[in-house]
Scaffold this motif. Structure first.
Motif, PDB file in Angstrom:
ATOM      1  N   ALA A 152       0.832  -1.195   0.000  1.00 59.42           N
ATOM      2  CA  ALA A 152       0.000   0.000   0.000  1.00 59.42           C
ATOM      3  C   ALA A 152       0.873   1.254   0.000  1.00 59.42           C
ATOM      4  N   ASP A 153       0.302   2.341  -0.513  1.00 62.57           N
ATOM      5  CA  ASP A 153       0.946   3.653  -0.438  1.00 62.57           C
ATOM      6  C   ASP A 153       0.516   4.388   0.825  1.00 62.57           C
ATOM      7  N   LEU A 154      -0.716   4.116   1.248  1.00 59.75           N
ATOM      8  CA  LEU A 154      -1.319   4.790   2.393  1.00 59.75           C
ATOM      9  C   LEU A 154      -2.048   3.761   3.238  1.00 59.75           C
ATOM     10  N   VAL A 155      -1.723   3.711   4.525  1.00 59.73           N
ATOM     11  CA  VAL A 155      -2.375   2.767   5.435  1.00 59.73           C
ATOM     12  C   VAL A 155      -3.116   3.570   6.495  1.00 59.73           C
ATOM     13  N   ILE A 156      -4.390   3.282   6.638  1.00 65.36           N
ATOM     14  CA  ILE A 156      -5.286   4.084   7.466  1.00 65.36           C
ATOM     15  C   ILE A 156      -5.659   3.334   8.739  1.00 65.36           C
TER      16      ILE A 156
ATOM     17  N   SER B 290     -13.032   3.173   4.498  1.00 65.28           N
ATOM     18  CA  SER B 290     -14.104   3.181   5.498  1.00 65.28           C
ATOM     19  C   SER B 290     -14.049   4.390   6.425  1.00 65.28           C
ATOM     20  N   ASP B 291     -12.847   4.985   6.581  1.00 67.01           N
ATOM     21  CA  ASP B 291     -12.685   6.071   7.550  1.00 67.01           C
ATOM     22  C   ASP B 291     -11.863   7.210   6.938  1.00 67.01           C
TER      23      ASP B 291
ATOM     24  N   THR C 101      -4.512   1.764  -1.001  1.00 64.78           N
ATOM     25  CA  THR C 101      -4.777   1.947   0.426  1.00 64.78           C
ATOM     26  C   THR C 101      -4.992   0.609   1.123  1.00 64.78           C
ATOM     27  N   ALA C 102      -4.694   0.616   2.399  1.00 67.14           N
ATOM     28  CA  ALA C 102      -4.991  -0.524   3.272  1.00 67.14           C
ATOM     29  C   ALA C 102      -5.505   0.048   4.587  1.00 67.14           C
ATOM     30  N   GLU C 103      -6.208  -0.768   5.347  1.00 65.90           N
ATOM     31  CA  GLU C 103      -6.798  -0.293   6.593  1.00 65.90           C
ATOM     32  C   GLU C 103      -6.454  -1.239   7.740  1.00 65.90           C
TER      33      GLU C 103
END
Length: 366
Positions: free
Chosen positions: A119-123, A160-161, A202-204
């Protein structure tokens, strides 16, 4: 507490305001969570009156991994995070609020997904898997969910967020989005998602939102306005500056104020037209200045003596704009004999002049 000789891997950005009491416990938790990484933490403080910056520097004297960026005369959560990221050389950048409401223990899982190129961005999400809003009061929880729904509807994010302030991002992704960032309001991650030139992978990671331990909330009565401004910026910013749209909207309200004062002064006060028109113009200009100062130019809000000086320059700017309004209107009317078109043309010239000139003379960036 020396970091060793390995290359820096993670830069943790912590925006703080009046959170001096949280510095020590947050550092302890970060040290535990990131014990397998080479990391640094950069606290970005908007000159908190409680001495948050001084508290951070006490630890920085003993631990080179701890750094402080103190901003003077500037406020804003998003811009603070961006400045902190730019101050770090780390290839992975994580953002954790200084209020202790984020769960630092999930940081390794977030970092691992970027290191493995998943992922580039992990939330850090509160709304998926085992994520939870914790003990957040019902009103704030409802507002958060409403803002999430609005964001996903307007900007069409697939997370989701999107309102989360807890995330990790690769430097490459951050730098790609940097030229398009609005730096508006308090949700920098939403800004990143909307500003990236290519959709971010993205990943969460689910976590439970914790109750505040110390300090004060960064949310105030105008945060909702900043959130809406950010959405408008991402929708219309490529066409017209959102600040200009807000300035024009305030001007429209000012026109209603003008007509109301004019009608009351003429019909109730029994004054002649010249007096009534002059009073209406002054009241409307004053109204426009106060509202623009509070909302349109909130980040450069004038106070004290600067408020008086700004009001005087705004009067002068609008007076010239009124002359241009009338002049252009007369030219259009003489050539077309269409009074509606003439009125619109004059008003358009007036608002463009007033916005451009007041941005330079009244609300000047330091």
């Amino acid at each position: 507490m020396q970091a060793g000789t390995r290359a820096l891997q993670v830069g943790v950005i912590v925006p703080v305001f009046n959170e001096a009491d949280n510095v020590a416990p947050l550092l302890e938790r970060l040290a535990e969570a990131l014990r397998d990484y080479v990391w640094e933490v950069i606290f970005v403080d908007d000159s908190s009156p409680d001495g948050s910056a001084a508290r951070v520097r006490e630890f920085a004297l003993m631990d080179p991994r701890v750094r402080c960026v103190q901003r003077v005369g500037r406020r804003g959560l998003s811009s603070a995070v961006v400045e902190g990221m730019l101050a770090s050389a780390a290839p992975i950048l994580a953002v954790v609020d200084g209020d202790m409401q984020h769960d630092e223990s999930v940081l390794p899982r977030m970092i691992a997904k970027i290191l493995s190129d998943e992922a580039d961005l992990v939330i850090g999400t509160r709304y998926a898997g085992e994520g939870s809003m914790g003990d957040l009061d019902a009103k704030r929880a409802s507002l958060s969910r409403a803002a999430t729904w609005l964001t996903n509807t307007v900007i069409r994010t697939q997370v989701s967020d999107p309102m989360s302030g807890f995330f990790a991002v690769s430097r490459k992704a951050f730098e790609a989005a940097l030229p398009n960032l609005s730096n508006v309001g308090f949700k920098i991650m939403l800004d990143l998602l909307a500003s990236a030139p290519q959709p971010l992978r993205t990943a969460e990671i689910a976590y439970t939102f914790r109750p505040r331990e110390a300090g004060e909330s960064k949310l105030d009565a105008k945060v909702g306005q900043e959130f809406l401004v950010l959405l408008l910026e991402k929708i219309f910013g490529h066409i017209l500056p959102v600040r200009f749209l807000m300035f024009a909207a305030v001007g429209s309200l000012g026109l209603l104020v003008h007509l109301a004062v004019l009608g009351l002064t003429l019909n109730v006060g029994g004054q002649d037209f010249r007096y009534a028109q002059t009073l209406a113009v002054v009241v409307a200009m004053t109204f426009n200045f106060i509202v623009n100062n509070a909302l349109t130019y909130r980040d450069m809000q004038l106070r004290g003596w600067q408020f008086i000086r700004g009001l005087a320059t705004f009067y002068a700017v609008c007076a010239v704009g009124a002359i241009g309004n009338v002049g252009v209107g007369e030219i259009v009317y003489d050539s077309s004999r269409m009074w509606v078109l003439a009125g619109i043309a004059g008003a358009a010239i007036g608002v463009v002049w007033n916005y451009a000139t007041s941005s330079v003379l009244t609300w000047k960036r330091k």
